[in-house]
Design a protein around this motif. Structure first.
Motif, PDB file in Angstrom:
ATOM      1  N   LYS A 107       4.158   5.636  -5.294  1.00  0.00           N
ATOM      2  CA  LYS A 107       4.164   5.877  -6.577  1.00  0.00           C
ATOM      3  C   LYS A 107       3.179   6.897  -7.304  1.00  0.00           C
ATOM      4  O   LYS A 107       3.296   7.621  -8.026  1.00  0.00           O
ATOM      5  CB  LYS A 107       3.826   4.436  -7.295  1.00  0.00           C
ATOM      6  CG  LYS A 107       3.716   4.365  -9.046  1.00  0.00           C
ATOM      7  CD  LYS A 107       3.093   2.958  -9.423  1.00  0.00           C
ATOM      8  CE  LYS A 107       2.951   3.136 -11.067  1.00  0.00           C
ATOM      9  NZ  LYS A 107       2.103   4.087 -11.501  1.00  0.00           N
ATOM     10  N   GLU A 108       1.694   6.938  -6.697  1.00  0.00           N
ATOM     11  CA  GLU A 108       1.061   8.003  -7.206  1.00  0.00           C
ATOM     12  C   GLU A 108       1.397   9.393  -7.039  1.00  0.00           C
ATOM     13  O   GLU A 108       1.358  10.381  -7.683  1.00  0.00           O
ATOM     14  CB  GLU A 108      -0.387   7.754  -6.409  1.00  0.00           C
ATOM     15  CG  GLU A 108      -1.067   6.450  -7.005  1.00  0.00           C
ATOM     16  CD  GLU A 108      -2.288   6.113  -6.252  1.00  0.00           C
ATOM     17  OE1 GLU A 108      -2.734   6.795  -5.261  1.00  0.00           O
ATOM     18  OE2 GLU A 108      -2.610   4.976  -6.248  1.00  0.00           O
ATOM     19  N   LEU A 109       1.957   9.593  -5.827  1.00  0.00           N
ATOM     20  CA  LEU A 109       2.487  10.829  -5.274  1.00  0.00           C
ATOM     21  C   LEU A 109       3.845  11.290  -6.272  1.00  0.00           C
ATOM     22  O   LEU A 109       3.890  12.545  -6.756  1.00  0.00           O
ATOM     23  CB  LEU A 109       3.269  10.682  -3.905  1.00  0.00           C
ATOM     24  CG  LEU A 109       3.724  12.116  -3.316  1.00  0.00           C
ATOM     25  CD1 LEU A 109       2.792  12.954  -3.109  1.00  0.00           C
ATOM     26  CD2 LEU A 109       4.259  11.893  -1.968  1.00  0.00           C
ATOM     27  N   GLN A 152       0.803  -1.259   0.252  1.00  0.00           N
ATOM     28  CA  GLN A 152      -0.171  -0.134   0.078  1.00  0.00           C
ATOM     29  C   GLN A 152       0.753   1.286  -0.028  1.00  0.00           C
ATOM     30  O   GLN A 152       0.569   2.275  -0.852  1.00  0.00           O
ATOM     31  CB  GLN A 152      -0.991  -0.036   1.369  1.00  0.00           C
ATOM     32  CG  GLN A 152      -2.077  -1.065   1.144  1.00  0.00           C
ATOM     33  CD  GLN A 152      -2.924  -1.166   2.408  1.00  0.00           C
ATOM     34  OE1 GLN A 152      -2.960  -0.169   3.364  1.00  0.00           O
ATOM     35  NE2 GLN A 152      -3.791  -2.125   2.525  1.00  0.00           N
ATOM     36  N   ASP A 168       4.023  10.273  -9.324  1.00  0.00           N
ATOM     37  CA  ASP A 168       3.416  10.388 -10.636  1.00  0.00           C
ATOM     38  C   ASP A 168       2.573  11.895 -10.690  1.00  0.00           C
ATOM     39  O   ASP A 168       2.734  12.555 -11.743  1.00  0.00           O
ATOM     40  CB  ASP A 168       2.440   9.532 -11.021  1.00  0.00           C
ATOM     41  CG  ASP A 168       2.980   8.104 -11.211  1.00  0.00           C
ATOM     42  OD1 ASP A 168       4.322   7.916 -11.727  1.00  0.00           O
ATOM     43  OD2 ASP A 168       2.177   7.310 -11.297  1.00  0.00           O
ATOM     44  N   LEU A 169       2.171  12.266  -9.658  1.00  0.00           N
ATOM     45  CA  LEU A 169       1.336  13.532  -9.639  1.00  0.00           C
ATOM     46  C   LEU A 169       2.392  14.720  -9.566  1.00  0.00           C
ATOM     47  O   LEU A 169       2.409  15.634 -10.047  1.00  0.00           O
ATOM     48  CB  LEU A 169       0.560  13.706  -8.337  1.00  0.00           C
ATOM     49  CG  LEU A 169      -0.742  12.857  -8.126  1.00  0.00           C
ATOM     50  CD1 LEU A 169      -1.197  13.046  -6.958  1.00  0.00           C
ATOM     51  CD2 LEU A 169      -1.733  13.489  -9.362  1.00  0.00           C
ATOM     52  N   MET A 224      -4.094  16.499  -5.528  1.00  0.00           N
ATOM     53  CA  MET A 224      -4.021  15.487  -4.575  1.00  0.00           C
ATOM     54  C   MET A 224      -4.497  15.916  -3.150  1.00  0.00           C
ATOM     55  O   MET A 224      -5.237  15.489  -2.221  1.00  0.00           O
ATOM     56  CB  MET A 224      -2.442  14.713  -4.313  1.00  0.00           C
ATOM     57  CG  MET A 224      -2.424  13.574  -3.151  1.00  0.00           C
ATOM     58  SD  MET A 224      -0.725  12.973  -3.189  1.00  0.00           S
ATOM     59  CE  MET A 224      -0.526  14.042  -1.881  1.00  0.00           C
ATOM     60  N   GLN A 258       2.533   1.607  -3.444  1.00  0.00           N
ATOM     61  CA  GLN A 258       1.600   2.338  -4.413  1.00  0.00           C
ATOM     62  C   GLN A 258       1.313   4.050  -4.081  1.00  0.00           C
ATOM     63  O   GLN A 258       1.160   4.751  -5.160  1.00  0.00           O
ATOM     64  CB  GLN A 258       0.029   1.533  -4.185  1.00  0.00           C
ATOM     65  CG  GLN A 258      -1.044   2.210  -5.143  1.00  0.00           C
ATOM     66  CD  GLN A 258      -0.697   2.068  -6.720  1.00  0.00           C
ATOM     67  OE1 GLN A 258      -0.144   0.894  -7.061  1.00  0.00           O
ATOM     68  NE2 GLN A 258      -0.970   2.821  -7.575  1.00  0.00           N
ATOM     69  N   SER A 259       0.950   4.242  -2.841  1.00  0.00           N
ATOM     70  CA  SER A 259       0.684   5.529  -2.616  1.00  0.00           C
ATOM     71  C   SER A 259       1.814   6.370  -2.949  1.00  0.00           C
ATOM     72  O   SER A 259       1.775   7.555  -3.437  1.00  0.00           O
ATOM     73  CB  SER A 259       0.489   5.715  -0.997  1.00  0.00           C
ATOM     74  OG  SER A 259      -0.513   4.973  -0.506  1.00  0.00           O
ATOM     75  N   LYS A 278      -8.121  16.391  -3.388  1.00  0.00           N
ATOM     76  CA  LYS A 278      -8.911  15.093  -2.995  1.00  0.00           C
ATOM     77  C   LYS A 278      -8.736  14.813  -1.535  1.00  0.00           C
ATOM     78  O   LYS A 278      -9.774  14.121  -0.942  1.00  0.00           O
ATOM     79  CB  LYS A 278      -8.248  14.000  -3.880  1.00  0.00           C
ATOM     80  CG  LYS A 278      -8.661  13.971  -5.251  1.00  0.00           C
ATOM     81  CD  LYS A 278      -7.924  12.857  -5.814  1.00  0.00           C
ATOM     82  CE  LYS A 278      -8.188  12.593  -7.374  1.00  0.00           C
ATOM     83  NZ  LYS A 278      -7.636  11.587  -8.018  1.00  0.00           N
TER      84      LYS A 278
END
Length: 62
Positions: free
Chosen positions: A28-30, A22, A32-33, A42, A25-26, A45
């Motif tokens: 990776k998303e950060l 988890q 990418d943003l 972000m 993944q978090s 959200k």
């Protein structure tokens, strides 16, 4: 290596596999943003989620 990266590397080895997955993944998303210069999305959200949680916690009136 950056101290934050070192700490993350250490933590990932000690956390339970599902927690480490988890977190990966978090992060990776950060990343990418950040690459898209979209960190403000972000934050929006996060605020939206906090408001929804607050609304869910309010007592229902009849």
């Amino acid at each position: 290596m950056d101290i934050l990266a070192e700490r993350l590397n250490t933590k990932l080895r000690y956390w339970k596999p599902d927690i480490a997955k988890q977190v990966r993944q978090s992060i990776k998303e950060l990343i990418d943003l950040a690459d898209q210069d979209a960190l403000d999305v972000m934050r929006s959200k996060k605020v939206e989620q906090e408001v929804l949680e607050m609304l869910d916690e309010q007592p229902k009136s009849r």
